[in-house]
Motif scaffolding. Structure first.
Motif, PDB file in Angstrom:
ATOM      1  N   GLU A  88      70.139 -27.438  27.492  1.00 54.84           N
ATOM      2  CA  GLU A  88      69.420 -28.124  26.426  1.00 54.84           C
ATOM      3  C   GLU A  88      69.924 -29.552  26.338  1.00 54.84           C
ATOM      4  OE1 GLU A  88      69.646 -25.974  22.795  1.00 54.84           O
ATOM      5  OE2 GLU A  88      68.991 -24.104  23.708  1.00 54.84           O
ATOM      6  N   ALA A  89      69.077 -30.435  25.919  1.00 52.98           N
ATOM      7  CA  ALA A  89      69.405 -31.854  25.732  1.00 52.98           C
ATOM      8  C   ALA A  89      69.902 -32.476  27.040  1.00 52.98           C
ATOM      9  CB  ALA A  89      70.429 -32.016  24.619  1.00 52.98           C
ATOM     10  N   ARG A  90      69.146 -32.278  28.102  1.00 53.78           N
ATOM     11  CA  ARG A  90      69.538 -32.838  29.401  1.00 53.78           C
ATOM     12  C   ARG A  90      69.596 -34.360  29.358  1.00 53.78           C
ATOM     13  NH1 ARG A  90      66.077 -29.325  33.797  1.00 53.78           N
ATOM     14  NH2 ARG A  90      66.887 -27.311  33.173  1.00 53.78           N
ATOM     15  N   HIS A  91      68.629 -34.942  28.643  1.00 51.24           N
ATOM     16  CA  HIS A  91      68.571 -36.403  28.580  1.00 51.24           C
ATOM     17  C   HIS A  91      69.837 -36.961  27.926  1.00 51.24           C
ATOM     18  CE1 HIS A  91      66.806 -40.342  28.594  1.00 51.24           C
ATOM     19  NE2 HIS A  91      67.006 -40.456  27.286  1.00 51.24           N
ATOM     20  N   ILE A  92      70.297 -36.297  26.869  1.00 53.30           N
ATOM     21  CA  ILE A  92      71.501 -36.749  26.176  1.00 53.30           C
ATOM     22  C   ILE A  92      72.711 -36.596  27.081  1.00 53.30           C
ATOM     23  CG2 ILE A  92      73.023 -36.277  24.216  1.00 53.30           C
ATOM     24  CD1 ILE A  92      70.485 -35.544  22.654  1.00 53.30           C
ATOM     25  N   GLN A  93      72.743 -35.532  27.875  1.00 55.40           N
ATOM     26  CA  GLN A  93      73.851 -35.353  28.824  1.00 55.40           C
ATOM     27  C   GLN A  93      73.867 -36.469  29.851  1.00 55.40           C
ATOM     28  OE1 GLN A  93      73.279 -31.414  30.390  1.00 55.40           O
ATOM     29  NE2 GLN A  93      74.544 -30.472  28.805  1.00 55.40           N
ATOM     30  N   LYS A  94      72.688 -36.868  30.325  1.00 52.36           N
ATOM     31  CA  LYS A  94      72.614 -37.974  31.289  1.00 52.36           C
ATOM     32  C   LYS A  94      73.135 -39.268  30.666  1.00 52.36           C
ATOM     33  CE  LYS A  94      68.735 -36.347  34.064  1.00 52.36           C
ATOM     34  NZ  LYS A  94      67.348 -36.606  34.452  1.00 52.36           N
ATOM     35  N   ILE A  95      72.736 -39.522  29.418  1.00 57.33           N
ATOM     36  CA  ILE A  95      73.175 -40.739  28.737  1.00 57.33           C
ATOM     37  C   ILE A  95      74.683 -40.727  28.560  1.00 57.33           C
ATOM     38  CG2 ILE A  95      73.088 -41.986  26.545  1.00 57.33           C
ATOM     39  CD1 ILE A  95      70.149 -41.089  26.346  1.00 57.33           C
ATOM     40  N   ARG A  96      75.241 -39.581  28.146  1.00 59.28           N
ATOM     41  CA  ARG A  96      76.694 -39.480  27.948  1.00 59.28           C
ATOM     42  C   ARG A  96      77.429 -39.689  29.268  1.00 59.28           C
ATOM     43  NH1 ARG A  96      78.775 -34.447  25.269  1.00 59.28           N
ATOM     44  NH2 ARG A  96      80.637 -35.722  25.134  1.00 59.28           N
TER      45      ARG A  96
ATOM     46  N   LYS B 149      76.388 -41.433  31.836  1.00 59.54           N
ATOM     47  CA  LYS B 149      76.273 -42.849  32.184  1.00 59.54           C
ATOM     48  C   LYS B 149      77.269 -43.687  31.368  1.00 59.54           C
ATOM     49  CE  LYS B 149      72.665 -46.288  32.864  1.00 59.54           C
ATOM     50  NZ  LYS B 149      71.247 -46.596  32.677  1.00 59.54           N
TER      51      LYS B 149
END
Length: 122
Positions: free
Chosen positions: A39-47, A49
């Motif tokens: 869940e929240a893959r986009h947030i994981q990518k941002i973190r 980065k």
């Protein structure tokens, strides 16, 4: 009785499988596990980065003087190559003789079939 233990032909020899159950225990198939969707893959990518950026800043801060030394060495090496090329051009310019150049060009022209004397006017 001894003959019955051995295969009679080569084909039978390759079909015989040794019984290795005593040496190797049976391996059971792994049980299927329930896959939990991320869940929240986009947030994981941002973190990830942000973390990479943070680690890069930290690395640059820690290695500032080492990186500066490498940067100066690269600049010095480029400058040495540039100066060598500049010296080569300067030496070529200093050794250039206009009279010798004209004479060489006239010799080339005469070998090519042009026999014009530029000094004598008609």
């Amino acid at each position: 009785m001894i003959d019955s233990q051995y295969p009679s032909t080569l084909q039978d020899f390759y079909q015989v499988e040794p019984d290795c159950s005593d040496f190797y225990p049976m391996v059971e198939e792994p049980k299927l596990q329930i896959v939990v969707p991320k869940e929240a893959r986009h947030i994981q990518k941002i973190r990830r980065k942000k973390m990479k950026r943070h680690l890069l800043k930290k690395f640059r801060k820690r290695m500032y003087f080492t990186l500066k030394k490498q940067r100066v060495a690269r600049k010095k090496k480029k400058m040495a190559v540039f100066q060598a090329r500049l010296d080569q051009i300067r030496n070529w310019g200093e050794s250039f003789s206009a009279e010798a150049f004209v004479q060489e060009e006239l010799e080339k022209a005469r070998r090519g079939g042009f026999y014009i004397s530029i000094m004598n006017k008609k």
